[in-house]
Enzyme design. Structure first.
Site, PDB file in Angstrom:
ATOM      1  N   ASP A 133       2.506   8.347  -3.362  1.00 35.94           N
ATOM      2  CA  ASP A 133       3.887   8.351  -3.884  1.00 35.94           C
ATOM      3  C   ASP A 133       4.891   8.589  -2.760  1.00 35.94           C
ATOM      4  O   ASP A 133       5.923   7.921  -2.661  1.00 35.94           O
ATOM      5  CB  ASP A 133       4.056   9.381  -5.024  1.00 35.94           C
ATOM      6  CG  ASP A 133       3.373  10.711  -4.761  1.00 35.94           C
ATOM      7  OD1 ASP A 133       2.720  10.873  -3.708  1.00 35.94           O
ATOM      8  OD2 ASP A 133       3.497  11.608  -5.624  1.00 35.94           O
ATOM      9  N   LYS A 176      -4.396   9.794  -2.604  1.00 35.40           N
ATOM     10  CA  LYS A 176      -3.838  10.705  -3.606  1.00 35.40           C
ATOM     11  C   LYS A 176      -4.780  11.901  -3.699  1.00 35.40           C
ATOM     12  O   LYS A 176      -5.325  12.227  -4.773  1.00 35.40           O
ATOM     13  CB  LYS A 176      -3.690   9.948  -4.940  1.00 35.40           C
ATOM     14  CG  LYS A 176      -2.922  10.691  -6.018  1.00 35.40           C
ATOM     15  CD  LYS A 176      -1.429  10.836  -5.736  1.00 35.40           C
ATOM     16  CE  LYS A 176      -0.777  11.704  -6.795  1.00 35.40           C
ATOM     17  NZ  LYS A 176       0.630  12.024  -6.492  1.00 35.40           N
ATOM     18  N   ASP A 210      -2.916  -2.884  -2.507  1.00 34.04           N
ATOM     19  CA  ASP A 210      -2.340  -4.008  -3.254  1.00 34.04           C
ATOM     20  C   ASP A 210      -0.852  -3.747  -3.479  1.00 34.04           C
ATOM     21  O   ASP A 210       0.005  -4.592  -3.208  1.00 34.04           O
ATOM     22  CB  ASP A 210      -3.082  -4.140  -4.593  1.00 34.04           C
ATOM     23  CG  ASP A 210      -2.656  -5.381  -5.378  1.00 34.04           C
ATOM     24  OD1 ASP A 210      -2.092  -6.311  -4.771  1.00 34.04           O
ATOM     25  OD2 ASP A 210      -2.902  -5.406  -6.599  1.00 34.04           O
ATOM     26  N   TYR A 241     -10.780  -1.874  -8.545  1.00 31.51           N
ATOM     27  CA  TYR A 241     -10.813  -3.311  -8.854  1.00 31.51           C
ATOM     28  C   TYR A 241     -12.245  -3.815  -9.029  1.00 31.51           C
ATOM     29  O   TYR A 241     -12.467  -4.887  -9.578  1.00 31.51           O
ATOM     30  CB  TYR A 241     -10.100  -4.129  -7.764  1.00 31.51           C
ATOM     31  CG  TYR A 241      -8.592  -3.965  -7.761  1.00 31.51           C
ATOM     32  CD1 TYR A 241      -7.987  -2.881  -8.370  1.00 31.51           C
ATOM     33  CD2 TYR A 241      -7.770  -4.892  -7.141  1.00 31.51           C
ATOM     34  CE1 TYR A 241      -6.620  -2.718  -8.364  1.00 31.51           C
ATOM     35  CE2 TYR A 241      -6.388  -4.741  -7.128  1.00 31.51           C
ATOM     36  CZ  TYR A 241      -5.826  -3.642  -7.747  1.00 31.51           C
ATOM     37  OH  TYR A 241      -4.467  -3.486  -7.740  1.00 31.51           O
ATOM     38  N   ASP A 266       2.630  -5.258  -1.103  1.00 29.76           N
ATOM     39  CA  ASP A 266       3.739  -6.007  -1.705  1.00 29.76           C
ATOM     40  C   ASP A 266       5.070  -5.346  -1.366  1.00 29.76           C
ATOM     41  O   ASP A 266       6.054  -6.016  -1.043  1.00 29.76           O
ATOM     42  CB  ASP A 266       3.592  -6.073  -3.240  1.00 29.76           C
ATOM     43  CG  ASP A 266       2.849  -7.318  -3.700  1.00 29.76           C
ATOM     44  OD1 ASP A 266       2.026  -7.828  -2.903  1.00 29.76           O
ATOM     45  OD2 ASP A 266       3.095  -7.776  -4.828  1.00 29.76           O
TER      46      ASP A 266
HETATM   47  C1  IPM Z   1      -3.371  -9.801  -3.963  1.00 22.58           C
HETATM   48  C2  IPM Z   1      -3.276 -10.199  -5.409  1.00 22.58           C
HETATM   49  C3  IPM Z   1      -4.660 -10.094  -6.017  1.00 22.58           C
HETATM   50  C4  IPM Z   1      -5.098  -8.667  -5.888  1.00 22.58           C
HETATM   51  C5  IPM Z   1      -4.775 -10.562  -7.459  1.00 22.58           C
HETATM   52  C6  IPM Z   1      -4.238 -11.950  -7.638  1.00 22.58           C
HETATM   53  C7  IPM Z   1      -6.189 -10.469  -7.944  1.00 22.58           C
HETATM   54  O1  IPM Z   1      -2.366  -9.413  -6.066  1.00 22.58           O
HETATM   55  O2  IPM Z   1      -4.077 -10.476  -3.212  1.00 22.58           O
HETATM   56  O3  IPM Z   1      -2.748  -8.806  -3.607  1.00 22.58           O
HETATM   57  O4  IPM Z   1      -4.715  -7.830  -6.699  1.00 22.58           O
HETATM   58  O5  IPM Z   1      -5.804  -8.352  -4.958  1.00 22.58           O
HETATM   59 MG    MG Z   2      -1.281  -8.116  -4.806  1.00 24.72          MG
END
Ligand code: IPM
Ligand code: MG
Length: 356
Positions: A223, A191, A247, A142, A251
């Site tokens: 994975d 990985k 990231d 990133y 989620d």
């Molecule tokens: C998060 C979000 C951010 C990231 C985006 C919005 C830049 O997805 O905080 O997880 O990828 O870090």
């Molecule tokens: Mg995110």
């Protein structure tokens, strides 16, 4: 004690959920004799409207002078068509980079009271799920070199993943310190069967683990980790991983809990400075309607009290108040189920503050 807080309400439901967090924090202040000062700042879409860019310099400067930052949420349809460097999300990446917030803590907890919301079968959930994802936040792909260029077959684009020993050491150190205060298990996710950056990552995490003989360390490929999270989420305590894997996996872990409106986060830098925000977004569809769930933001305040100010009793008090309100059957729309009492954002904030 006196604490100076930078407050970034942001867009959509941001301002209303941040108001509830401040309500709860003020109650903590009165009970424990602390003084919290708030400096409200612009970032995200509202900053684009007011100043032409998502992250004004003044906001960054004011954050740097504060003891901690509280953030609501940024973004919305209105700004979705802007070019990448002008989008509200840039404010988040900019703040992380500028403030040196290299460690992102994202707890994924299934609340007993909300077990029905979990999309997994009860036999898979088991007794409890309480995972802390520790995501590296200012390095890796990133923040690596990226660009476009002419390749042998025409235009191509690239992003690069690069980690230094130092970057891995400091995030691993955080993960092991946190694990010590939990169930003393760290799962490193990488990985390393393919990526050289992951091989270095794994070596360094293994080295750091030698300073923590009482914490068990295991390694998983990303994975496999994605699969294990769904198959047997109860096996995890602390997961430490890179920016991109974190990231994605955070989620996934949050969806397992079924109640994204409940999950807080902390982004930490050196010397316990931190930014605290709910993991959910700005939900523009319900903004300003007193419908949003403020609990994730209120629990982010608890994380701030714990990680930046080292006020464990105060942090626990906030978490207990949240649990109490849930036990008593109060719910915002996102976590509503039959037989419970539906309340709005504002009342939810009042109820939690009253129970401090
Ligand atoms: C998060 C979000 C951010 C990231 C985006 C919005 C830049 O997805 O905080 O997880 O990828 O870090
Ligand atoms: Mg995110």
């Amino acid at each position: 004690m006196n604490f100076k807080l930078a407050v970034i309400p942001g867009d959509g439901i941001g301002p209303e959920i941040v108001d509830q967090a401040i309500k709860v924090l003020d109650k903590i202040g009165r009970k424990y004799d602390h003084k919290f000062e708030y400096n409200k700042l612009l970032a995200g879409g509202c900053a684009i409207d007011a100043t032409g860019g998502p992250l004004p310099k003044e906001t960054v400067e004011a954050c740097k002078k504060s003891d901690a930052v509280i953030l609501g949420a940024v973004g919305g349809l209105k700004w979705d068509t802007l070019p990448g460097h002008l989008r509200p999300e840039r404010a988040l990446l900019g703040l992380r980079g500028e403030l040196g917030l290299f460690a992102n803590l994202r707890p994924a907890v299934i609340y007993d009271e909300l077990k029905d919301a979990c999309p997994l079968k009860p036999e898979i959930i088991g007794d409890s799920v309480d995972i802390m994802v520790v995501r590296e936040l200012t390095g890796g792909i990133y923040f690596g070199e990226r660009g476009r260029r002419e390749g042998s077959m025409g235009q191509e684009a690239y992003d690069t993943e690069c980690y230094s020993v130092h970057e891995v050491e400091r995030i691993a150190g955080i993960a092991f310190e946190i694990a010590k205060k939990r169930k003393s298990r760290v799962t490193n996710v990488d990985k390393a069967n393919v990526l050289e950056s992951s091989r270095l990552w794994r070596e360094v995490v293994t080295n750091v683990s030698k300073d923590y003989p009482d914490v068990a360390l295991e390694h998983l490929y990303v994975d496999n980790a994605a699969m294990q999270l769904i198959m047997r989420p109860g096996q995890f305590d602390v997961i430490v991983t890179s920016n991109m894997f974190g990231d994605i996996l955070s989620d996934e872990a949050s969806m397992i809990t079924g109640s994204i409106g409940m999950l807080p986060s902390a982004s930490l830098g050196e010397k316990s400075f931190g930014l605290y925000e709910p993991i959910h977004g700005s939900a523009p569809d319900i903004a300003g309607q007193d419908k949003a769930n403020p609990i994730a933001t209120i629990l982010s305040i608890a994380m701030m009290l714990r990680y930046t100010f080292n006020l464990e009793a105060e942090a626990k008090n906030v978490e207990d108040a949240v649990n109490k309100v849930l036990k008593e059957g109060f719910r915002t729309g996102d976590i509503m189920s039959e037989g419970k009492t539906l309340v709005g954002t504002n009342l939810m904030g009042d109820l939690i503050a009253e129970r401090i």
